[in-house]
Design an enzyme around this catalytic site. Structure first.
Site, PDB file in Angstrom:
ATOM      1  N   ASN A 209      49.096 -13.162 103.398  1.00 31.76           N
ATOM      2  CA  ASN A 209      49.409 -11.889 102.751  1.00 31.76           C
ATOM      3  C   ASN A 209      49.630 -10.797 103.798  1.00 31.76           C
ATOM      4  OD1 ASN A 209      49.736 -10.630 100.128  1.00 31.76           O
ATOM      5  ND2 ASN A 209      47.911  -9.449 100.602  1.00 31.76           N
TER       6      ASN A 209
ATOM      7  N   ASP B 175      43.231 -14.629  94.477  1.00 29.09           N
ATOM      8  CA  ASP B 175      43.818 -15.947  94.764  1.00 29.09           C
ATOM      9  C   ASP B 175      42.999 -17.055  94.093  1.00 29.09           C
ATOM     10  OD1 ASP B 175      41.570 -15.713  96.294  1.00 29.09           O
ATOM     11  OD2 ASP B 175      42.481 -16.343  98.186  1.00 29.09           O
TER      12      ASP B 175
ATOM     13  N   ASP C 285      40.410 -21.900  94.633  1.00 24.27           N
ATOM     14  CA  ASP C 285      40.492 -20.682  95.444  1.00 24.27           C
ATOM     15  C   ASP C 285      41.310 -21.000  96.688  1.00 24.27           C
ATOM     16  OD1 ASP C 285      39.016 -17.845  95.867  1.00 24.27           O
ATOM     17  OD2 ASP C 285      39.262 -18.851  97.784  1.00 24.27           O
TER      18      ASP C 285
ATOM     19  N   HIS D 192      52.449  -7.663 100.625  1.00 24.94           N
ATOM     20  CA  HIS D 192      51.973  -7.883  99.257  1.00 24.94           C
ATOM     21  C   HIS D 192      53.044  -8.510  98.367  1.00 24.94           C
ATOM     22  CE1 HIS D 192      48.144  -6.002  99.943  1.00 24.94           C
ATOM     23  NE2 HIS D 192      48.716  -4.898 100.391  1.00 24.94           N
TER      24      HIS D 192
ATOM     25  N   ASP E 279      52.709 -12.051  96.484  1.00 28.66           N
ATOM     26  CA  ASP E 279      52.944 -12.304  95.055  1.00 28.66           C
ATOM     27  C   ASP E 279      53.877 -13.493  94.859  1.00 28.66           C
ATOM     28  OD1 ASP E 279      51.310 -10.212  94.440  1.00 28.66           O
ATOM     29  OD2 ASP E 279      52.913  -8.799  93.951  1.00 28.66           O
TER      30      ASP E 279
END
Length: 515
Positions: free
Chosen positions: A133, A167, A125, A138, A142
């Site tokens: 982010n 994530d 994680d 966004h 990505d």
């Protein structure tokens, strides 16, 4: 891919047998000569022309059938390609191109059976992903996830890498010796932490890693993934960029927590978590200003579960609002039996102040129970203000607009600024017990307490000291000008049936003898 190959072979054999049978029958009956004489004898019927037309039509039908079969093959190829794309979409992650959760859950047992070297699971994680982010957007987020995916594949070239969502990632790697697996996990964190440049912005994320092994014989792959997740959440709870390997103690603690969660849900449903009440005393006179409602949970076997255990449990499981509403409703009903000048103090979780309907929920409970808003005081912690200052101010104004008082709890522990506090119209400041316990023996702490009391006097707000446990603390706080106190020196939290007896005491009986 072959479709119906057995049926095709059977049909070919039947057709060949039929041709041979018809040929034999034609030889036996001298069919050709007989038909020739028949057509010659009946020339007027034009039967020979009709048979020629049938032959030509049959040839055309054969050509048509061939073309249809060719078209059918093309349609099948298109369908197979579409099915392949659908399978790929169903079992792969759109953002990173890795496998997804469904693939791992569906095919991991088959992968393990096909490749017996697979045996170590890494649950990952990312730490700090949300901040990145928010910084790069966004689309940038990505790109970062895709870069992390590439690093996972490069770090585990013989492993199976998947993104589970958000994530979170999982890697099923070849079995790693026990004395090396933690070092591999730390190396993985190092690979992930290397800076990444996204749209000319250099960013960095960390990772919390949990490790578990798939048993060699009859191993349950789903259980192993679950164990790796458990180890990962343990690592995340302990800090950032940590590796934890699942062990029996961790599993035992997890099972104990699950049992406690089930018991908590049952206790909540059965209304077994009840408020107890601790008095708030005016230090000069011993008069009761009010009672604070404190949640208490005693299990069927008599075991008392402390609030420090079940309150975080309620927060983590999304049950804190239900718990608070049940306790507040019960406390309001109990307070109806107290003298009208005695008010009820109720503490809310910092998480609840993000609820825009919080004020309406409280007012609704007051209406249902008949409790006057002027007799209720809601406590909010300083950490709630720090977390969402604008939301906290809005909620406070809603509550005060309904006639409800608001107190600042645990003052001095949340690191809010004085400029923020000046904008919030509190009715009371509660001095945290950590200051109270050390104010007599620690000059700095004593100065802090004196400053807080002075701040309260300066802005016209009453002060209350929590955790007063001895007469020396009581005398010092009273001498400093603190108006109210709360603690074991006056009374421990008591069940509702004992409140009436405490209210019947004379004011001087509630104060230490030295007073």
């Amino acid at each position: 891919m072959k479709f119906g190959s057995n049926e095709a072979k059977r049909d070919a054999i039947v057709l060949a047998a039929l041709i041979v049978a018809v040929w034999a029958l034609a030889i036996w009956s001298d069919f050709s000569e007989t038909m020739h004489h028949f057509l010659a004898a009946h020339e007027g019927w034009q039967a020979d022309e009709f048979l020629v037309s049938l032959a030509i039509l049959g040839a055309g039908a054969t050509i048509y059938a061939y073309r249809r079969m060719h078209e059918l093959r093309r349609v099948v190829r298109v369908r197979d390609a579409a099915e392949g794309r659908a399978v790929f979409a169903a079992y792969s992650d759109v953002v990173t191109g890795l496998f997804n959760r469904r693939y791992i859950e569906t095919y991991l047992p088959e992968l393990k059976a096909a490749d017996e070297t697979l045996g170590t699971i890494f649950a990952i994680d990312l730490d700090g992903f949300k901040k990145v982010n928010d910084l790069v957007g966004h689309e940038g987020g990505d790109k970062l996830l895709t870069e992390v995916a590439h690093r996972l594949v490069n770090y585990f070239p013989d492993g199976v890498c998947a993104r589970l969502g958000g994530d979170e990632f999982v890697v099923v790697a070849p079995r790693i010796p026990e004395d090396e697996v933690l070092a591999v996990g730390e190396g993985l964190i190092g690979a992930i932490r290397k800076p990444v440049t996204i749209d000319e912005i250099e960013v960095e994320v960390g990772a919390s890693v949990g490790i578990a092994e798939i048993p060699s014989e009859g191993g349950d792959c789903k259980a192993a993934i679950h164990d790796a997740d458990l180890a990962m959440y343990t690592a995340k709870r302990d800090g950032e960029n940590l590796v934890r390997r699942v062990d029996p103690a961790m599993l035992a603690a997890f099972r104990e927590r699950l049992d406690l969660e089930r018991a908590f849900r049952a206790a909540l449903a059965q209304d077994l978590i009840r408020p107890h009440y601790q008095p708030l005393i005016r230090l000069e006179t011993g008069d009761i200003r009010g009672f604070e409602a404190l949640a208490r949970w005693t299990m069927a076997d008599g075991t008392a579960i402390p609030p420090s255990v079940f309150i975080p449990l309620a927060e983590e499981n999304g049950l804190i609002t239900e718990l608070s509403e049940r306790l507040l409703r019960r406390a309001c009903l109990d307070a109806q039996g107290w003298p009208k000048e005695v008010f009820l103090t109720f503490n809310l979780s910092p998480l609840q102040f993000s609820d825009p309907l919080l004020g309406l929920r409280i007012v609704q409970i007051l209406g249902e129970t008949g409790m006057p808003p002027s007799r209720l005081e809601i406590e909010m912690t300083e950490s709630a203000i720090v977390k969402d200052f604008e939301g906290a101010v809005k909620t406070i104004r809603q509550l005060q607009g309904s006639g409800i008082r608001v107190a600042l709890d645990d003052f001095g522990t949340g690191f809010s600024s004085l400029s923020q506090l000046a904008l919030i119209p509190f009715d009371k400041i509660k001095i945290d017990r950590s200051f109270t316990s050390s104010c007599r023996d620690n000059a700095k702490q004593s100065s802090m307490v004196r400053s807080i009391i002075g701040l309260g006097h300066g802005i016209g707000v009453a002060t209350l000291a929590e955790g007063i446990e001895n007469a020396a603390q009581f005398e010092l706080l009273r001498a400093m000008g603190c108006e109210y106190g709360q603690g074991f020196l006056f009374a421990r939290p008591m069940p509702p049936e004992e409140v009436a007896g405490y209210l019947g005491l004379a004011s001087v009986e509630r104060l230490p003898l030295s007073a």
